[in-house]
Structures are given as C-alpha cells and as structure tokens.
Design an enzyme around this catalytic site. Sequence first.
Site, short mmCIF file in Angstrom:
data_model
loop_
_atom_site.label_atom_id
_atom_site.label_comp_id
_atom_site.label_asym_id
_atom_site.label_seq_id
_atom_site.Cartn_x
_atom_site.Cartn_y
_atom_site.Cartn_z
N GLU A 1 0.83 -1.21 0.00
CA GLU A 1 0.00 0.00 0.00
C GLU A 1 0.86 1.26 0.00
OE1 GLU A 1 -2.97 -0.52 3.12
OE2 GLU A 1 -3.85 -2.23 2.09
N GLU B 1 -5.35 -8.97 0.23
CA GLU B 1 -5.95 -8.71 1.55
C GLU B 1 -7.46 -8.81 1.39
OE1 GLU B 1 -4.40 -5.43 3.83
OE2 GLU B 1 -2.32 -6.04 3.49
#
Length: 626
Positions: free
Chosen positions: A176, A294
């Site tokens: 991220e 995720e």
Amino acid sequence: MAVSLVLLFIVIMVQRSEVHRVVIDYEQVFLKEKSLPRFWTSTGLCPPAPREKAAEFLLSNDSLLNLEIIASLPNQGLKYVRIHWLLELLQFSHYDDNKSIFYDFSHLDALLDRLHECGLYPGFEFMGLPVGIHEREKNDRSGYFWADLTLQISSRYLHRYGIAYVSNWRFETWNEPDLKEYNVLNFTVADYITYIQSIRLGLDAAGRLLNLKRNLPLRGPAGLFKAEQHHPFCWTALELCNNAPLKCPFNVITFHRKGNGTRAEEIVNGGIQLSEQLVAKFPNLGDMKFSNDEADPIAGWSTPREFQSNVKYAAIMVSTVLQHWFGISDGRLPKLDSISHDNGFLSYHPFEFDQRTLLARFQMNETTPRHVQFVAKPVYSALGLLANLGSSATDTAFADGNLTYVVSYDKEPFYSCLLLSISNDTFEVAEKRSNLTVTLTLPENVSKLKIAYIIEGLQAGLNDPKLLWAHYGKPSYPNATEFAAIRSIQFPTVLEAPKQVPNGKKNLTINLNLRTPWVVSIRLCGASSSALTGVSNIRVRKIYTNEVMIFWSDRSLSHKCVAGYEIFFRSNQTEWMQINIGQHTPFMFYQFVSNNTVGTAGLYRVRTIDLFGKASAFSAAQYFDC
Ligand SMILES: *[C@@H]1O[C@H](CO)[C@@H](O)[C@H](O)[C@H]1NC(C)=O
Ligand SMILES: *[C@@H]1O[C@H](CO)[C@@H](O)[C@H](O)[C@H]1NC(C)=O
Ligand SMILES: *[C@@H]1O[C@H](CO)[C@@H](O)[C@H](O)[C@H]1NC(C)=O
Ligand SMILES: *[C@@H]1O[C@H](CO)[C@@H](O)[C@H](O)[C@H]1NC(C)=O
Ligand SMILES: *[C@@H]1O[C@H](CO)[C@@H](O)[C@H](O)[C@H]1NC(C)=O
Ligand SMILES: *[C@@H]1O[C@H](CO)[C@@H](O)[C@H](O)[C@H]1NC(C)=O
Ligand SMILES: *[C@@H]1O[C@H](CO)[C@@H](O)[C@H](O)[C@H]1NC(C)=O
Ligand SMILES: *[C@@H]1O[C@H](CO)[C@@H](O)[C@H](O)[C@H]1NC(C)=O
Ligand SMILES: *[C@@H]1O[C@H](CO)[C@@H](O)[C@H](O)[C@H]1NC(C)=O
Ligand SMILES: *[C@@H]1O[C@H](CO)[C@@H](O)[C@H](O)[C@H]1NC(C)=O
Ligand SMILES: *[C@@H]1O[C@H](CO)[C@@H](O)[C@H](O)[C@H]1NC(C)=O
Ligand SMILES: *[C@@H]1O[C@H](CO)[C@@H](O)[C@H](O)[C@H]1NC(C)=O
C-alpha cells in the site's frame, strides 16, 4: 450474487420441516471436471509499530510459535505468509573499498530459517529500510541501492535454501505505497517507479547469477486503488505496465479489496469490480493474473468484533473461498491468481478471540518465566477443512436457506471431499438448527472398491472456544483445567467416525442435525489410495514447565485420507505411551501437558491413522530434553 441452479444437484428445501437435501451423482460430477487451483492458502501479518522493532517482534517466542502453528494445517492448507517490513530485519554492516554495502543478515536469516523449517513460503515484500542505512543511500535516485539490495537478498536465499524453494516465494513490492503511514521514505511518484523497476532489475540479476530458467516472479503494486489523485503510485505503476508491457516489473497484479463487514459477497464483488475496472482502463493487462492479497471481511485487524471469534468467521472464510471459486469458474474472475487473508496477527488482551486472527493468544504474564498459550479459532479449523479439498471440483452450488457446497475429488485413486456450509455471514441464520440429508451415488468402478468415509464439522456454540472461555468469566489467565476444556473444542468435531461403505453399495445416505451456522466436510477414500506413508520432521517446542508442543510434517504423505494422528512419548523411566488418547488430532501439532512424575524429557514419535483404521509406520523418534 447470482444464485445458480446447477442441474446436477437437486436441492430441495422443505420449508416447514427445514430439511436440506443434497443429491450427488459422481458419474455426473466427473463429466464436468474442472481443476481446482489452491488459490486461498495464504495469510499475512504486520509487526506492530515501531517498525524498527520488527525483528524483536518477529523473532519473539510468541511470533515464532504463531508461524509454526500456521504452518501446521494438512496439505499446505496455509502455504504462504505475507509479512510487512521485512527489510527492517537487515542491518548495515560495512562498506568495502569500493563503497559496496554489506549487510548483517542474522535476523532475517533466523526468521526465514524458521519458515523454511516448518514449510512456509514467505510473501516477501521489499518494504522497509535496513537499520543504519545512511541518508545518502536511501536518497539514491538511480535505484542502484534497491537493485543491489534485491540482488543481495534473492541470491543469498537462493544459495541458502535452493532454487526450487525460493523460486516459489511470493516476492512483492512495497505494501500500500500510497498510504502515508507506509510511505515512510517519502517516495515521490518518480522515486516509486524507480524503486519498483530496480527491484525487477535486482531479481533478474539474481536469476542470471544462478542461471535460472525463468526469472523470479514479482508481484505488485499491492495497492488499494482508491481515487487516482490520492493513490497515484499504484495507478501510475499500472499505467506504465499498460503503456510498455515489456517494461512492466510485475508478473502478478496485486490489490486489496476488503468487505464492509457484513457479508462475504462484498469481498468477492469488490474484487470483481476492481479487476474489471483495471482491465477496462488498461487493456494491455488483460493477460495478467490478479491477486487480492488482503481479501478480508472488513478493514482494521485489531478492532474487536464478535463474529471474528466464532464459527461465523469460519463460515465466512469458507464462503469467501467458494464464492471466489464460483467467480473463477463462471468467468467473472478469469484471471484470479490467489487471495490472501490478512489474519496471521497476534491477538492481545482483552480481545484474545475477537480480533482478526487465526489463533487466540494468552500472554501468561504472571508465570516465571512469562510464557504464551495459543488456542485455535474456528477460522483456523475452517482453513484446515478447506485444505482437504481435492484437485478437481464441481462449480460451487448455492441452494435455498443459504446452503453452499462444492464436491471436490481426485479420480485416481478415488478420493472425494464434499464441503458444505450454511451461513448468513455476520447475521444469525433464521433456523437455529438444520437437518441435512446428503445422498451420494458412487460411480460404478468406484463402488467395487472398498470405500471409507469420515464426517467432520464446525457448529455454532459447539466448536466455540470463545464461548467456553466467556462461560469461565473470561479469565486473563485460564488455569490448566480450563485450557484443556477450551482446547477440547478448538478443532473440527468428528460427526461420524471413519466407517466403510458396505461392499457393493452404490448409494450412501448421510443424515445430520446441525446447529447454524455450520461447516461440514465429508471425505471419502478408495482403498487403493490408502497405502500410508508416515510423517516426518518432528519438532518439540518448550511452552512451560512440563508443557511442550509437538509439531510434524505431512510433506511425505501422498494422499488426504488421514483420520487423525497419534502422538507417542517415552521418558527414560517409562514405556511408550500415546499422549493424545481420545483427542481428535486432525492437524499437525499437539500440546502435551505432562506432570512432575513423567515430565517432558524423552522421545516423541507420531503416526497417522487412515480412514480404514490402518496405522502408518512411526516417524523417527525425536529426543527432547528440557
Ligand atoms: C431432524 O433431525 C433430528 C435428529 O436426527 C430429528 O429428531 C428430527 O425429527 C429431524 N427433523 C426433521 C424436521 O426432519
Ligand atoms: C573493487 O573494484 C575493482 C574494480 O572493479 C576490483 O578489481 C576490486 O576487486 C574491487 N574490490 C573489492 C574489495 O571488491
Ligand atoms: C518524510 O517526511 C516527514 C514529514 O514531512 C518527515 O518527518 C520524515 O523525516 C521524512 N522521512 C524521510 C525518510 O525523509
Ligand atoms: C461498501 O460500502 C461502501 C460505502 O458505503 C460502498 O461504496 C461499497 O460499494 C460497498 N462495497 C460493497 C462490496 O458492498
Ligand atoms: C445469504 O443470503 C443472502 C440473501 O440472499 C445473501 O446476500 C448472502 O450472500 C448469503 N450468504 C451466504 C454465505 O450464502
Ligand atoms: C439472514 O439474516 C437476515 C437479516 O437478519 C434475515 O432477514 C434472513 O432471513 C436471514 N437468512 C437466513 C437464510 O437465515
Ligand atoms: C500481559 O503483558 C502484556 C505485555 O506487557 C500486556 O500487553 C497485556 O495486557 C498483559 N496481560 C494482562 C492480562 O494483563
Ligand atoms: C480451574 O478453574 C476451574 C473453574 O473454572 C476451577 O473449578 C478449578 O478449581 C481451577 N483449578 C485450579 C487448579 O485452580
Ligand atoms: C441411488 O440414488 C440414485 C439417485 O438418487 C437413484 O436414482 C437410485 O435409484 C438409487 N439406487 C438405489 C439402489 O437406491
Ligand atoms: C522463550 O521460550 C523459552 C523456552 O520456553 C524460554 O526459556 C525463554 O525465556 C523465552 N523467551 C522469552 C523472551 O520469553
Ligand atoms: C535419557 O537417556 C539418554 C540416553 O541414555 C541420556 O542421554 C539422557 O540424558 C537421559 N535423559 C534424562 C532426562 O535422564
Ligand atoms: C502423570 O502422568 C502420567 C501419564 O499421563 C500418569 O500416568 C500419572 O498418573 C500422572 N501422575 C500424576 C501424579 O498425576
């Protein structure tokens, strides 16, 4: 979610009597053979802040034990563990005369040695900064620093563990990168692009150094792909891949899409929506594989949520996997490489069971020395049931009353694992109990064989260690009796003990009465598949005085027909004795609580019992002295 009425499966829901009927004819099942990739076998975790203490955390007793338990599901039920901030485990050592950087790898070696020993593969994110690296290096705009670091890491571990193992690692770029909390080096977009391309160069250089036939694959950008103006790194990376596919550093595109915390379908729909959006915007990426690494029900791992403690989360996990499988087979997720569950964290007091984890952790602060006790949550056991799925499968079937199931199998030798669940996601199921009738019609050639089967299940209220712990008043430090009781319900329960299908019988009917939500696995094995090999790699870890955990590996097993394991111990004063009598042991670890008379010093060995009741040879005995 499209509810498909698959013609093969006639499912009748009689409202008044609430009986769910599932009828399976294997001749029909075999006609629609589809190979089932094991796309769900990954978990992930992040060491807690500050990142500079990542080594201390990851190498702690608690973390190493957590990883070893994660590795202990059968058939590599969890094979990969994706870990943030791994580069913080490196330390600057020295420069040589030519100003080349040398690192101290001892912390990273220690962690990866443990993963290697217990058979896990790292999701190796090139994320973080080696301790002690000078300003000049990290500000290097040419990318030499990152290419060199990547080359050093990958070539070191190719040498240390061998090509076969390391080429199956999941190397990935920074997690991220668009989030401020993760972009700790203050990359600009240009810095970031240099960084990802340098990682690629480093991996390729390692490939040349070791004469690899195929370059080491790289995954990325591990992005959230929110609005473009706020998430320029991940969008720009893909734009680069689209404009110059040959210069694209990635082999698999990774993204993160979690649900909104109510239903499994949110995760699947979010992934479908994003991958369609990406392919529409970047048509040259149409052939790339995608991974939602995720794929959790809701963001925020540490926020306590009741559903994460019990069979609801187990059923959501099963539903997430089966819905993704449906998406793969019906073409809405044609390029799905894998999903990962970000649930390898260590829970903390007072949320032992309620955080997004596979295990409940009890930090036993008042013993000398302090020690840790883990209890497996139903979601861990659900992954253990999924681990037994065969290599081919039917499409997922969705039936009335939120019944979902899949029939998986291996044809030769015959093996089948039928996985069924009734779940209303985070909501209660309207009917508290359901009656399930499954009729299996075995194929002609198979019904001539000896066939045995076992039924295991997870049911609300019954396989719920949290509930029992709450019944005891949520003690911070449960006593030995309480731990034993809590552990006695931590794994799937045997609903029907292994038995043989009567000779020549073609139809098998199974009736179950179950508390909702539930997950049930029915495994059938043909006799020809039951030539049993033993287990290997016995490891004994001290937990506390007179208390050890025994681990073993099924890598040498050739089939999935294990009914359970038997663990034997002898001290210098005693004969061999089985220490897990009466305790269903379906996974590859056992916690042995001994006493002062017998102690834990001595020899340990393990054997498997198959569905026909046959025992394998014993493993080599492992000596432990402590
Ligand atoms: C459901 O199963 C239970 C136990 O087998 C049985 O007593 C009950 O009558 C069944 N209910 C229905 C509606 O079939
Ligand atoms: C430094 O670089 C020179 C020229 O490339 C090489 O000959 C020498 O061996 C290097 N020294 C070290 C310590 O690696
Ligand atoms: C990144 O920027 C923040 C805030 O502007 C600053 O505190 C931090 O020191 C910078 N980090 C690096 C590695 O330059
Ligand atoms: C989750 O909620 C957000 C905000 O309410 C909404 O935009 C999004 O579509 C929802 N996602 C799913 C998969 O339902
Ligand atoms: C249960 O049914 C609801 C409503 O039809 C649906 O939205 C949901 O996806 C279903 N959940 C499961 C696990 O099948
Ligand atoms: C799922 O929960 C919703 C909301 O409570 C309820 O309306 C629905 O009937 C439930 N579905 C099933 C299959 O129990
Ligand atoms: C045990 O110690 C840890 C670490 O100091 C702390 O976070 C935790 O709250 C303690 N547990 C209890 C029950 O007090
Ligand atoms: C452990 O706890 C149980 C009840 O939760 C209690 O009955 C028992 O006496 C305790 N055992 C010891 C040794 O303290
Ligand atoms: C076995 O089940 C099939 C499918 O339900 C049915 O057609 C057949 O008559 C059954 N055979 C026997 C011997 O009961
Ligand atoms: C780790 O576990 C070992 C074995 O039980 C114990 O001796 C040691 O003190 C523990 N280390 C820490 C830091 O708790
Ligand atoms: C048990 O016997 C072995 C071999 O004789 C010896 O090495 C070991 O120290 C003994 N262990 C204990 C705890 O007495
Ligand atoms: C200690 O454990 C052994 C083996 O389980 C058992 O036979 C013995 O009775 C126990 N002794 C005491 C004092 O509890």
